[in-house]
Design a protein around this motif. Structure first.
Motif, PDB file in Angstrom:
ATOM      1  N   GLN A 127     -15.722  89.442  -9.821  1.00  0.00           N
ATOM      2  CA  GLN A 127     -15.659  88.899 -11.183  1.00  0.00           C
ATOM      3  C   GLN A 127     -14.746  87.679 -11.305  1.00  0.00           C
ATOM      4  O   GLN A 127     -15.079  86.700 -11.960  1.00  0.00           O
ATOM      5  N   ASP A 128     -13.594  87.720 -10.657  1.00  0.00           N
ATOM      6  CA  ASP A 128     -12.662  86.601 -10.767  1.00  0.00           C
ATOM      7  C   ASP A 128     -13.168  85.369 -10.020  1.00  0.00           C
ATOM      8  O   ASP A 128     -12.732  84.246 -10.285  1.00  0.00           O
ATOM      9  N   LEU A 129     -14.111  85.568  -9.106  1.00  0.00           N
ATOM     10  CA  LEU A 129     -14.745  84.443  -8.415  1.00  0.00           C
ATOM     11  C   LEU A 129     -15.846  83.824  -9.266  1.00  0.00           C
ATOM     12  O   LEU A 129     -16.054  82.615  -9.249  1.00  0.00           O
ATOM     13  N   PHE A 130     -16.550  84.669 -10.019  1.00  0.00           N
ATOM     14  CA  PHE A 130     -17.728  84.221 -10.741  1.00  0.00           C
ATOM     15  C   PHE A 130     -17.399  83.498 -12.052  1.00  0.00           C
ATOM     16  O   PHE A 130     -18.152  82.619 -12.478  1.00  0.00           O
ATOM     17  N   PHE A 131     -16.292  83.871 -12.699  1.00  0.00           N
ATOM     18  CA  PHE A 131     -16.003  83.369 -14.039  1.00  0.00           C
ATOM     19  C   PHE A 131     -14.606  82.754 -14.107  1.00  0.00           C
ATOM     20  O   PHE A 131     -13.703  83.150 -13.351  1.00  0.00           O
ATOM     21  N   PRO A 132     -14.370  81.807 -15.034  1.00  0.00           N
ATOM     22  CA  PRO A 132     -13.061  81.166 -15.133  1.00  0.00           C
ATOM     23  C   PRO A 132     -11.984  82.052 -15.761  1.00  0.00           C
ATOM     24  O   PRO A 132     -10.795  81.801 -15.572  1.00  0.00           O
ATOM     25  N   HIS A 133     -12.378  83.080 -16.497  1.00  0.00           N
ATOM     26  CA  HIS A 133     -11.414  83.975 -17.139  1.00  0.00           C
ATOM     27  C   HIS A 133     -10.626  84.784 -16.099  1.00  0.00           C
ATOM     28  O   HIS A 133     -11.121  85.054 -15.002  1.00  0.00           O
ATOM     29  N   GLN A 134      -9.427  85.200 -16.486  1.00  0.00           N
ATOM     30  CA  GLN A 134      -8.700  86.173 -15.678  1.00  0.00           C
ATOM     31  C   GLN A 134      -9.440  87.497 -15.747  1.00  0.00           C
ATOM     32  O   GLN A 134      -9.665  88.054 -16.822  1.00  0.00           O
ATOM     33  N   ALA A 135      -9.840  88.013 -14.594  1.00  0.00           N
ATOM     34  CA  ALA A 135     -10.620  89.241 -14.548  1.00  0.00           C
ATOM     35  C   ALA A 135      -9.728  90.469 -14.669  1.00  0.00           C
ATOM     36  O   ALA A 135      -8.696  90.572 -14.001  1.00  0.00           O
ATOM     37  N   ILE A 136     -10.162  91.412 -15.514  1.00  0.00           N
ATOM     38  CA  ILE A 136      -9.448  92.675 -15.692  1.00  0.00           C
ATOM     39  C   ILE A 136     -10.459  93.816 -15.569  1.00  0.00           C
ATOM     40  O   ILE A 136     -11.564  93.741 -16.110  1.00  0.00           O
ATOM     41  N   GLN A 177      -0.093  86.263 -25.219  1.00  0.00           N
ATOM     42  CA  GLN A 177       1.144  85.483 -25.357  1.00  0.00           C
ATOM     43  C   GLN A 177       1.147  84.291 -24.406  1.00  0.00           C
ATOM     44  O   GLN A 177       1.682  83.226 -24.731  1.00  0.00           O
ATOM     45  N   LYS A 178       0.522  84.449 -23.251  1.00  0.00           N
ATOM     46  CA  LYS A 178       0.442  83.350 -22.279  1.00  0.00           C
ATOM     47  C   LYS A 178      -0.670  82.364 -22.620  1.00  0.00           C
ATOM     48  O   LYS A 178      -0.741  81.278 -22.041  1.00  0.00           O
ATOM     49  N   GLY A 179      -1.559  82.756 -23.546  1.00  0.00           N
ATOM     50  CA  GLY A 179      -2.689  81.900 -23.878  1.00  0.00           C
ATOM     51  C   GLY A 179      -3.747  81.863 -22.795  1.00  0.00           C
ATOM     52  O   GLY A 179      -4.453  80.865 -22.636  1.00  0.00           O
ATOM     53  N   VAL A 180      -3.873  82.963 -22.039  1.00  0.00           N
ATOM     54  CA  VAL A 180      -4.830  83.038 -20.929  1.00  0.00           C
ATOM     55  C   VAL A 180      -6.030  83.886 -21.347  1.00  0.00           C
ATOM     56  O   VAL A 180      -5.886  85.086 -21.587  1.00  0.00           O
ATOM     57  N   PRO A 181      -7.230  83.299 -21.443  1.00  0.00           N
ATOM     58  CA  PRO A 181      -8.424  84.091 -21.775  1.00  0.00           C
ATOM     59  C   PRO A 181      -8.757  85.076 -20.654  1.00  0.00           C
ATOM     60  O   PRO A 181      -8.686  84.732 -19.473  1.00  0.00           O
ATOM     61  N   THR A 182      -9.108  86.271 -21.021  1.00  0.00           N
ATOM     62  CA  THR A 182      -9.430  87.308 -20.050  1.00  0.00           C
ATOM     63  C   THR A 182     -10.884  87.742 -20.182  1.00  0.00           C
ATOM     64  O   THR A 182     -11.509  87.581 -21.232  1.00  0.00           O
ATOM     65  N   ALA A 183     -11.404  88.293 -19.098  1.00  0.00           N
ATOM     66  CA  ALA A 183     -12.727  88.931 -19.115  1.00  0.00           C
ATOM     67  C   ALA A 183     -12.535  90.343 -18.575  1.00  0.00           C
ATOM     68  O   ALA A 183     -12.153  90.520 -17.417  1.00  0.00           O
ATOM     69  N   THR A 184     -12.768  91.338 -19.420  1.00  0.00           N
ATOM     70  CA  THR A 184     -12.500  92.724 -19.061  1.00  0.00           C
ATOM     71  C   THR A 184     -13.804  93.476 -18.866  1.00  0.00           C
ATOM     72  O   THR A 184     -14.649  93.524 -19.766  1.00  0.00           O
TER      73      THR A 184
END
Length: 312
Positions: A127-136, A177-184
């Motif tokens: 997932q973290d390879l496929f998308f720009p979001h931080q993967a969770i 708080q860090k302003g980092v978009p995530t993908a869960t």
């Protein structure tokens, strides 16, 4: 014993070429349909209740198809622990990654909703390879502390952050708080933990409780909801087409998100039932006595939390 099994069997098997790995899968499939019919009664019961209009012969055909997919899923899961980035990208293709790229540019976090259908492990790892979001990835710890630590470390090797369900809020707040978009990634087809807190609906001809967590999280953190299910191109090769359910969850009525992703899964299962995890005790929860009353209470509570009351 766990350490010995990992280094003696699992790790070497994960490094083999997939064409060799599939020979083990073929053997495992033969054992499942002859000597060791894994969870046979659970599988047969789930299939019979889900397809009451089909004949016993057709039920057996679905069961056999499940065992075929299950054997591959298990061996692909082992291969997942040692698969390279290059091979993972080649074998698991995202058809429309621009959807996630657009949401990332909007600084929008995403809930990726899926199910235990076909190969779900390769998306977890990649997932973290496929998308720009931080993967969770949200998961419950395995019974064995050794296996839990080892498997999650390997799942995380390309950037996925695997967290316990109990720290979801802390994790989301930290990234906010860090302003980092995530993908869960959320697999929402498991049996719910609490009959009173799930969403009750008719699913595969049965009164079924659906986990409400994805809808709850989407509204709590105003996250977009994207649905996907892998599609098998050929053995060892999959593609995924992402489907945006909403990028404004707080505009939708209670239950809409849950009902939608459950119906999409149901549709795929009806079209191709074999790849779903029929061995899971999906319908083990007791159905509440008064579902209409429960749903009304759930709706009122949800609206009080996430919807502004209309002015009188």
């Amino acid at each position: 014993m766990s350490k010995v099994a990992y280094y003696l069997f699992v790790l070497p098997l994960s490094k083999l070429p997939l064409w060799i790995t599939y020979r083990f899968s073929d053997l495992f499939f033969l054992l499942l349909i002859t000597v060791f019919p894994y969870r046979k009664k659970v599988i047969e019961g789930n299939i019979a209740r889900s397809f009451p209009h089909l004949s016993p012969k057709e039920h057996r055909k679905i069961k056999r198809s499940f065992y075929r997919y299950f054997a591959d899923m298990l061996l692909e899961g082992v291969k997942n622990l040692g698969i390279s980035e290059k091979e993972l990208r080649k074998r698991f293709e995202i058809k429309n990654p621009e959807l996630m790229e657009q949401l990332y540019e909007q600084n929008k976090s995403v809930l990726l909703v899926s199910a235990h259908y076909m190969n779900w492990e390769w998306m977890i790892t990649g997932q973290d390879l496929f998308f720009p979001h931080q993967a969770i990835g949200i998961g419950m710890p395995l019974t064995s502390g050794y296996w839990d630590k080892k498997i999650n470390a390997l799942r995380s090797r390309f950037g996925m952050k695997v967290i316990h369900a109990k720290i979801v809020k802390d994790t989301f707040n930290a990234y906010l708080q860090k302003g980092v978009p995530t993908a869960t990634l959320v697999l929402s087809d498991q049996s719910p933990a609490d009959s009173a807190k799930c969403y009750w609906m008719t699913f595969l001809h049965q009164t079924t409780g659906i986990i409400f967590g994805a809808e709850q999280l989407a509204n709590t953190y105003d996250q977009a909801v994207v649905f996907y299910l892998p599609k098998k191109i050929k053995r060892g090769y999959y593609e995924v087409e992402l489907q945006l359910l909403t990028d404004e969850p707080r505009t939708l009525p209670w239950g809409k998100i849950t009902e939608t992703h459950a119906r999409l899964l149901e549709q795929r299962i009806l079209e191709e039932p074999g790849p779903w995890l029929w061995s899971h005790k999906r319908w083990k929860r007791t159905v509440p006595d008064n579902i209409p009353q429960l749903k009304e209470e759930q709706r009122e509570k949800f609206n009080s939390l996430f919807r502004t009351p209309s002015p009188k």
